[in-house]
Motif scaffolding. Structure first.
Motif, PDB file in Angstrom:
ATOM      1  N   PHE A   1      65.118  -8.038  69.026  1.00  0.00           N
ATOM      2  CA  PHE A   1      65.926  -8.803  68.085  1.00  0.00           C
ATOM      3  C   PHE A   1      65.585  -8.372  66.670  1.00  0.00           C
ATOM      4  N   ASP A   2      66.575  -8.410  65.804  1.00  0.00           N
ATOM      5  CA  ASP A   2      66.340  -8.208  64.378  1.00  0.00           C
ATOM      6  C   ASP A   2      67.283  -9.117  63.593  1.00  0.00           C
TER       7      ASP A   2
ATOM      8  N   ARG B   1      70.668  -2.993  62.028  1.00  0.00           N
ATOM      9  CA  ARG B   1      69.522  -2.090  62.149  1.00  0.00           C
ATOM     10  C   ARG B   1      69.331  -1.628  63.587  1.00  0.00           C
ATOM     11  N   MET B   2      69.798  -2.424  64.545  1.00  0.00           N
ATOM     12  CA  MET B   2      69.598  -2.103  65.964  1.00  0.00           C
ATOM     13  C   MET B   2      70.795  -1.367  66.572  1.00  0.00           C
TER      14      MET B   2
ATOM     15  N   VAL C   1      69.063  -6.180  74.033  1.00  0.00           N
ATOM     16  CA  VAL C   1      69.270  -6.418  72.606  1.00  0.00           C
ATOM     17  C   VAL C   1      69.860  -7.818  72.475  1.00  0.00           C
ATOM     18  N   ALA C   2      69.120  -8.718  71.841  1.00  0.00           N
ATOM     19  CA  ALA C   2      69.460 -10.144  71.842  1.00  0.00           C
ATOM     20  C   ALA C   2      70.119 -10.579  70.543  1.00  0.00           C
TER      21      ALA C   2
ATOM     22  N   ALA D   1      62.800  -5.860  65.366  1.00  0.00           N
ATOM     23  CA  ALA D   1      62.911  -4.566  66.033  1.00  0.00           C
ATOM     24  C   ALA D   1      63.352  -3.439  65.119  1.00  0.00           C
ATOM     25  N   GLY D   2      64.145  -3.737  64.080  1.00  0.00           N
ATOM     26  CA  GLY D   2      64.638  -2.674  63.221  1.00  0.00           C
ATOM     27  C   GLY D   2      65.386  -1.626  64.029  1.00  0.00           C
ATOM     28  N   GLY D   3      65.070  -0.350  63.784  1.00  0.00           N
ATOM     29  CA  GLY D   3      65.721   0.729  64.511  1.00  0.00           C
ATOM     30  C   GLY D   3      65.251   0.879  65.940  1.00  0.00           C
ATOM     31  N   GLY D   4      64.148   0.213  66.299  1.00  0.00           N
ATOM     32  CA  GLY D   4      63.709   0.202  67.687  1.00  0.00           C
ATOM     33  C   GLY D   4      62.590   1.150  68.039  1.00  0.00           C
ATOM     34  N   GLY D   5      61.918   1.750  67.054  1.00  0.00           N
ATOM     35  CA  GLY D   5      60.830   2.679  67.364  1.00  0.00           C
ATOM     36  C   GLY D   5      59.720   2.032  68.168  1.00  0.00           C
TER      37      GLY D   5
END
Length: 394
Positions: free
Chosen positions: A254-255, A260-261, A277-278, A232-236
């Motif tokens: 998840f990342d 990052r999340m 967010v897992a 997911a990184g930053g979630g874009g």
């Protein structure tokens, strides 16, 4: 600050970057230590620095300098992009000294420069870029020398295109639709006002490259599906998937690097999106998923114009490491997707080694899995360089 003083500051900052300091860190520190510089000054200096970093090899070649320095990079940059600006170098006040006779004698054009120099990329990547891009390589390399546009995604959970455009206009920001990508807007005026405006603050729009938006749309997340964004990184893309799902179904992010999340819950709240967010162990516990989005870690070569340091820091061993990570992430996606589900594999890479080759290797290890939609975007239309491949699981 006068324009010439901005060039002096850029030279000073580039000297530190050439010595190995991270660009953002140096720019931030310079701004703190030079409070007299206004926001327009800092923005202009940043633009000079990043323009020089995008053209780092060609600028040095154009300057003809024996050693890489901030001055050499700015001289080469001006020779390539704005020769008339050399007249600003007068030595008066805070202006850089004018080029002396030896410097002027060393100036040269790019005729005869090796392709990686003319194209501004590392030597070791030439063969792979040539294999991946073929005759398009010079055009793609040229596109990566210029600044990336500022793109927005209309958040369909809160607004339609017309409402978003009207809100942006009220904020003093001009934008226009991007052809071929529904809901994508390109900012054409006053981009630096964006984050302070109501349209962004109220979650009507999100910053996201248009090609990245196209990737999320091609993943086809269904309104009632269980969807996992595994990188997911930053979630874009997570937020884009949420909007495409219409706020329905179950979306998990998840990342491997949870930091990052860290902003994703706030961004999701602003966007009106429901995202779980897992933690690592929850990825399997919440399986199976109808769709697993794998925006895999990669070289970032399709987005080098946004982060030119990424290409200059890349080493041959990094590609081997990234290939192993890409294979691991795909294997994990295969383990948690339901029978008949889909894996959406994507990278912002131009390299077949990270794209088609990784998919082919995955399919060879997983008989019965099949390719669905496959697409590649080159930098420029509609945005950054991206690769996408849908993998259908039996």
């Amino acid at each position: 600050m006068i324009p010439a003083a901005r060039l002096s500051a850029a030279m000073e900052i580039l000297d530190e970057i050439v010595e190995g300091a991270p660009a953002e860190r140096v720019l931030t520190r310079w701004g703190r230590e030079n409070r007299f510089a206004g926001s327009k000054d800092r923005a202009a200096i940043r633009d000079h620095v990043y323009d020089a970093l995008r053209r780092r090899r060609s600028a040095l070649w154009r300057s003809g300098a024996a050693a890489e320095t901030g001055r050499a990079l700015i001289l080469g940059l001006l020779l390539e992009t704005d020769p008339a600006a050399l007249e600003l170098l007068t030595g008066a006040g805070h202006a850089p000294a004018p080029p002396d006779a030896d410097e002027r004698a060393a100036f040269r054009c790019l005729d005869g420069a090796p392709p990686p120099v003319a194209g501004d990329y590392p030597d070791f990547l030439h063969d792979e870029l040539a294999r991946s891009l073929g005759p398009a390589l010079p055009e793609v390399a040229a596109a990566l020398k210029d600044r990336a546009p500022v793109d927005l995604r209309v958040n369909r959970l809160k607004a339609g295109d017309d409402a978003a455009l009207a809100a942006l206009a009220a904020d003093g920001i001009a934008a226009a639709p991007v052809d071929g990508v529904p809901g994508a807007l390109r900012v054409t005026g006053n981009p630096r006002r964006l984050t302070g405006g109501r349209a962004y603050r109220d979650g009507l729009v999100e910053l996201q490259d248009a090609a990245s938006q196209a990737v999320a749309l091609l993943a086809r997340p269904g309104p009632g599906e269980a969807v996992l964004d595994l990188c997911a990184g930053g979630g874009g893309k997570t937020l884009a998937l949420a909007a495409a799902m219409g706020g329905q179904g179950r979306l998990v992010a998840f990342d491997a690097n949870p930091r990052r999340m860290r902003d994703l819950p706030v961004r999701a709240g602003r966007a009106g999106a429901r995202i779980r967010v897992a933690a690592d162990a929850e990825v399997e516990a919440l399986a199976p998923y109808d769709l697993v989005m794998v925006d895999a870690p990669c070289s970032g070569s399709g987005a080098w114009r946004r982060d030119p340091a990424q290409k200059w820091n890349l080493r041959p061993a990094d590609l081997d490491r990234l290939a192993a990570v890409q294979a691991q992430v795909l294997a994990r996606a295969r383990a948690v997707v339901r029978p008949g589900g889909r894996i959406a594999y994507a990278t912002c890479s131009l390299l077949a080694e990270e794209n088609e080759d990784r998919v082919a290797a995955f399919l060879a290890r997983n008989p019965g899995c099949a390719k669905g939609t496959e697409r590649r975007w080159l930098p420029g239309a509609p945005g950054d360089g991206f690769y996408f491949c849908e993998i259908i699981v039996p």
